[in-house]
Design a protein around this motif. Structure first.
Motif, PDB file in Angstrom:
ATOM      1  N   SER A  10       0.995  -0.585   0.268  1.00 37.40           N
ATOM      2  CA  SER A  10       0.467  -0.249   0.272  1.00 37.40           C
ATOM      3  C   SER A  10       0.815   1.070   0.189  1.00 37.40           C
ATOM      4  O   SER A  10       1.798   0.943   0.017  1.00 37.40           O
ATOM      5  CB  SER A  10      -0.687  -0.313   1.699  1.00 37.40           C
ATOM      6  OG  SER A  10      -0.411  -0.126   2.172  1.00 37.40           O
ATOM      7  N   GLY A  67      -5.245  -3.640   4.197  1.00 40.34           N
ATOM      8  CA  GLY A  67      -5.497  -5.043   4.630  1.00 40.34           C
ATOM      9  C   GLY A  67      -5.124  -6.218   5.663  1.00 40.34           C
ATOM     10  O   GLY A  67      -5.323  -7.056   5.621  1.00 40.34           O
ATOM     11  N   THR A 174       0.482  -9.991  -2.854  1.00 40.27           N
ATOM     12  CA  THR A 174      -1.204  -9.553  -3.099  1.00 40.27           C
ATOM     13  C   THR A 174      -0.609  -7.804  -2.597  1.00 40.27           C
ATOM     14  O   THR A 174       0.352  -7.327  -2.282  1.00 40.27           O
ATOM     15  CB  THR A 174      -1.968  -9.628  -1.474  1.00 40.27           C
ATOM     16  OG1 THR A 174      -0.653  -9.667  -0.153  1.00 40.27           O
ATOM     17  CG2 THR A 174      -1.967 -11.642  -1.676  1.00 40.27           C
ATOM     18  N   PRO A 343      -7.380  -1.004  -5.749  1.00 35.82           N
ATOM     19  CA  PRO A 343      -8.409  -0.852  -4.381  1.00 35.82           C
ATOM     20  C   PRO A 343      -9.242   0.973  -4.337  1.00 35.82           C
ATOM     21  O   PRO A 343      -9.302   1.446  -4.422  1.00 35.82           O
ATOM     22  CB  PRO A 343      -7.515  -1.015  -2.723  1.00 35.82           C
ATOM     23  CG  PRO A 343      -6.301  -1.518  -2.979  1.00 35.82           C
ATOM     24  CD  PRO A 343      -6.311  -1.027  -4.139  1.00 35.82           C
TER      25      PRO A 343
END
Length: 352
Positions: A10, A67, A174, A343
């Protein structure tokens, strides 16, 4: 450097309000005759918010978007900056440990000029083991008495920002993007580009000497003309092209596969004629237009611009982004990221 198995989980950004060039002209801070010439629109100005606080706010946003990754899961904290951060003898990375991570994580400040976050990417990618995570923070507030943000560099204005990258080492990626490759190199023969002939001792800040890169760059250009300047400038161009080419090859792509190229937020003609044109690009292929709105943010330019591209829907899964950096040293840097997912939290972000 290939960085297989390294992912950007992120990104967080704290960008303070922008002061427009029109406002700066009205206040007598920015030359009116340079508005049309350079096309700058404004600078993000943090006021009296310290740079480490900007970094902390960005880091908290990065964790909020991660997350479920916790600050206590970290294996490494790297803090990057170019300008003074707080009291002399005090270290900014410990501010983040006090208010976010705790003291268990190794924390280091990097002073690598405007390429600091590229160095942090390289170091973290080499440090992390599978399952590990690192927080990379870059933050600067240039609004101090020794800097005139509107005139320090001709054709460039200095902005303030905090930026935070959460990096993970995983077998199955991820998060936001894959870090495909990153490289940093230095041309020591161009070390004097920013010294302006100013004595190394005593240090500028200890005697209240202002930082005037415009004057220093003029002095350096004179020295180049008086000496072997053409060789040095050609070496910078050649090395940057070779570095970008190597970084793209390590990512198994070509420049044709790149959706956007992020350069430092410096003067338009430098980006266009001593950057974009080297690679057969136009300004439309770069993030210069956004940089003209927020200013040169020290260590954060390319990564704050990446956040802006995500927030405005300019990138989609599968897109590649090439980040290019120039810094004192002379330091040259390049990185390639492949977008995995955007996202909703990014797409809904208010464009910076």
């Amino acid at each position: 450097m290939r960085t297989s198995g390294t992912y950007l989980r992120s990104i967080g950004v704290h960008l303070p309000p922008v002061v427009t060039v029109e406002t700066a002209v009205a206040q007598g801070r920015y030359p009116a005759d340079e508005v049309e010439r350079f096309g700058l629109l404004g600078a993000a100005v943090a006021g009296d918010v310290p740079a480490p606080e900007l970094g902390l706010r960005a880091a908290r946003q990065a964790f909020d978007r991660s997350g479920g990754l916790s600050p206590h899961d970290l294996d490494l904290l790297l803090y990057c900056d170019v300008w003074h951060q707080g009291p002399e003898g005090w270290a900014p990375q410990y501010y983040l440990q006090q208010h976010l991570t705790g003291g268990h994580v190794p924390a280091v400040e990097l002073r690598q000029g405007c390429c600091g976050l590229f160095n942090a990417l390289q170091l973290a990618a080499g440090y992390l083991r599978p399952g590990g995570s690192a927080l990379l923070v870059g933050a600067d507030n240039h609004g101090t008495p020794l800097v005139d943000r509107w005139r320090m560099i001709e054709g460039t204005v200095m902005g303030d920002a905090g930026c935070a990258l959460l990096l993970t080492a995983e077998t199955t990626g991820t998060g936001l993007a894959e870090l495909c490759s990153v490289n940093v190199t230095v041309l020591p023969e161009a070390e004097a580009v920013n010294d302006g002939g100013v004595p190394m001792w005593p240090p500028d800040a200890t005697v209240g000497r202002p930082l005037d890169f415009a004057a220093r760059n003029r002095e350096f250009r004179k020295r180049l003309l008086d000496g072997d300047g053409a060789r040095v400038m050609l070496a910078i161009q050649t090395t940057m092209i070779e570095l970008a080419d190597r970084t793209l090859k390590e990512a198994d792509i070509t420049l044709d596969d790149v959706a956007k190229v992020a350069f430092p937020h410096v003067r338009r003609d430098d980006v266009e004629h001593r950057g974009a044109n080297w690679f057969g690009l136009t300004l439309a292929d770069t993030t210069w237009e956004y940089g003209a709105r927020v200013g040169h943010l020290g260590v954060g330019d390319q990564f704050v611009a990446l956040h802006h591209l995500l927030a405005t829907g300019a990138l989609a899964p599968g897109d590649h982004v090439l980040l290019l950096g120039f810094g004192a040293g002379t330091t040259l840097a390049a990185a390639v990221l492949r977008i995995l997912d955007v996202p909703p939290g990014y797409a809904r972000a208010v464009p910076d």
